[in-house]
Design a protein around this motif. Structure first.
Motif, PDB file in Angstrom:
ATOM      1  N   LYS A 291       0.824  -1.205   0.000  1.00 17.67           N
ATOM      2  CA  LYS A 291       0.000   0.000   0.000  1.00 17.67           C
ATOM      3  C   LYS A 291       0.857   1.254   0.000  1.00 17.67           C
ATOM      4  O   LYS A 291       1.969   1.257   0.510  1.00 17.67           O
ATOM      5  CB  LYS A 291      -0.928   0.029   1.219  1.00 17.67           C
TER       6      LYS A 291
ATOM      7  N   THR B 164      -2.420  -3.045   8.077  1.00 18.79           N
ATOM      8  CA  THR B 164      -2.152  -4.384   8.602  1.00 18.79           C
ATOM      9  C   THR B 164      -0.872  -5.000   8.064  1.00 18.79           C
ATOM     10  O   THR B 164      -0.087  -5.574   8.822  1.00 18.79           O
ATOM     11  CB  THR B 164      -3.348  -5.314   8.328  1.00 18.79           C
TER      12      THR B 164
ATOM     13  N   GLN C 168      -8.780  -3.668  11.696  1.00 23.50           N
ATOM     14  CA  GLN C 168     -10.118  -3.244  11.310  1.00 23.50           C
ATOM     15  C   GLN C 168     -10.160  -3.027   9.806  1.00 23.50           C
ATOM     16  O   GLN C 168     -10.448  -3.940   9.065  1.00 23.50           O
ATOM     17  CB  GLN C 168     -10.545  -2.007  12.097  1.00 23.50           C
ATOM     18  N   CYS C 169      -9.804  -1.842   9.349  1.00 24.66           N
ATOM     19  CA  CYS C 169      -9.934  -1.573   7.912  1.00 24.66           C
ATOM     20  C   CYS C 169      -8.902  -2.346   7.100  1.00 24.66           C
ATOM     21  O   CYS C 169      -9.120  -2.630   5.933  1.00 24.66           O
ATOM     22  CB  CYS C 169      -9.848  -0.080   7.618  1.00 24.66           C
ATOM     23  N   GLY C 170      -7.762  -2.667   7.697  1.00 21.45           N
ATOM     24  CA  GLY C 170      -6.756  -3.483   7.025  1.00 21.45           C
ATOM     25  C   GLY C 170      -5.693  -2.719   6.266  1.00 21.45           C
ATOM     26  O   GLY C 170      -4.720  -3.314   5.813  1.00 21.45           O
ATOM     27  N   PHE C 171      -5.826  -1.413   6.120  1.00 21.88           N
ATOM     28  CA  PHE C 171      -4.865  -0.669   5.314  1.00 21.88           C
ATOM     29  C   PHE C 171      -3.459  -0.730   5.908  1.00 21.88           C
ATOM     30  O   PHE C 171      -2.482  -0.888   5.191  1.00 21.88           O
ATOM     31  CB  PHE C 171      -5.313   0.782   5.133  1.00 21.88           C
TER      32      PHE C 171
ATOM     33  N   CYS D 155      -1.756   3.192  12.910  1.00 20.87           N
ATOM     34  CA  CYS D 155      -3.106   2.664  12.715  1.00 20.87           C
ATOM     35  C   CYS D 155      -4.083   3.741  13.154  1.00 20.87           C
ATOM     36  O   CYS D 155      -3.989   4.254  14.265  1.00 20.87           O
ATOM     37  CB  CYS D 155      -3.322   1.399  13.547  1.00 20.87           C
ATOM     38  N   ARG D 156      -5.017   4.044  12.292  1.00 24.36           N
ATOM     39  CA  ARG D 156      -5.994   5.076  12.625  1.00 24.36           C
ATOM     40  C   ARG D 156      -7.325   4.478  13.086  1.00 24.36           C
ATOM     41  O   ARG D 156      -8.245   5.212  13.407  1.00 24.36           O
ATOM     42  CB  ARG D 156      -6.197   5.985  11.419  1.00 24.36           C
ATOM     43  N   CYS D 157      -7.423   3.156  13.124  1.00 19.64           N
ATOM     44  CA  CYS D 157      -8.705   2.519  13.473  1.00 19.64           C
ATOM     45  C   CYS D 157      -8.713   1.851  14.841  1.00 19.64           C
ATOM     46  O   CYS D 157      -9.619   2.071  15.626  1.00 19.64           O
ATOM     47  CB  CYS D 157      -9.069   1.458  12.435  1.00 19.64           C
ATOM     48  N   THR D 158      -7.741   0.979  15.094  1.00 23.00           N
ATOM     49  CA  THR D 158      -7.858   0.086  16.246  1.00 23.00           C
ATOM     50  C   THR D 158      -7.228   0.597  17.518  1.00 23.00           C
ATOM     51  O   THR D 158      -7.524   0.084  18.587  1.00 23.00           O
ATOM     52  CB  THR D 158      -7.167  -1.268  15.962  1.00 23.00           C
TER      53      THR D 158
END
Length: 161
Positions: free
Chosen positions: A42, A107, A102-105, A138-141
């Motif tokens: 990514k 990960t 979460q979103c996986g970006f 990480c912006r989600c978890t």
């Protein structure tokens, strides 16, 4: 080697021999995504700060948006797609079990950084885990479950589970 139309590169990606000719300004992320079709790599920030583009270059985690493609000449590169060995599977399983994504970006950056850490140090303490993952955002978890997942993977791989 510099060819007429750019750099002639040979490298191994996820165990596969690859060749490409790219402009000398190409980044490793450009080579992997555009030329070799490893789109699991990514591009997040393009400044080397987020870690989404992390790959293993000869076993070391690097941000592929900050490495020139020419620097990978003759090297072994591992992307998330190559994490199918025992350690890689244990880490992926631990992330799933601990709900560390979460979103996986981000990960793949976390997984590859964790793999490099556990390959070098199979029994890291919390400080070592935090240090090894500090270049990934990480912006989600949040990070608690991610740290727990790496610790879980270390425990399970040392037990032979």
């Amino acid at each position: 080697m510099q060819g007429q139309s750019g750099l002639d590169l040979q490298l191994t990606v996820n165990g596969q021999d690859e060749e490409a000719t790219v402009p000398s300004r190409y980044l490793l992320s450009d080579l992997l995504r555009r030329e070799l079709d490893y789109t699991s790599v990514k591009r997040g920030c393009d400044t080397g700060k987020c870690g989404a583009c992390t790959v293993l270059l000869d076993g070391d985690p690097v941000k592929s948006c900050s490495v020139l493609a020419g620097q990978a000449q003759g090297s072994d590169v591992e992307t998330i797609d190559g994490m199918d060995d025992e350690l890689g599977e244990a880490i992926k399983d631990a992330f799933s079990r601990n709900h560390a994504l979460q979103c996986g970006f981000c990960t793949s950056g976390f997984l590859l950084s964790a793999k490099a850490l556990l390959a070098e140090n199979p029994d890291p303490d919390e400080r070592e885990i935090r240090e090894a993952l500090q270049g990934n955002i990480c912006r989600c978890t949040g990070y608690t479950r991610i740290f727990q997942a790496v610790e879980d993977a270390a425990i399970r791989t040392s037990e032979g589970d």
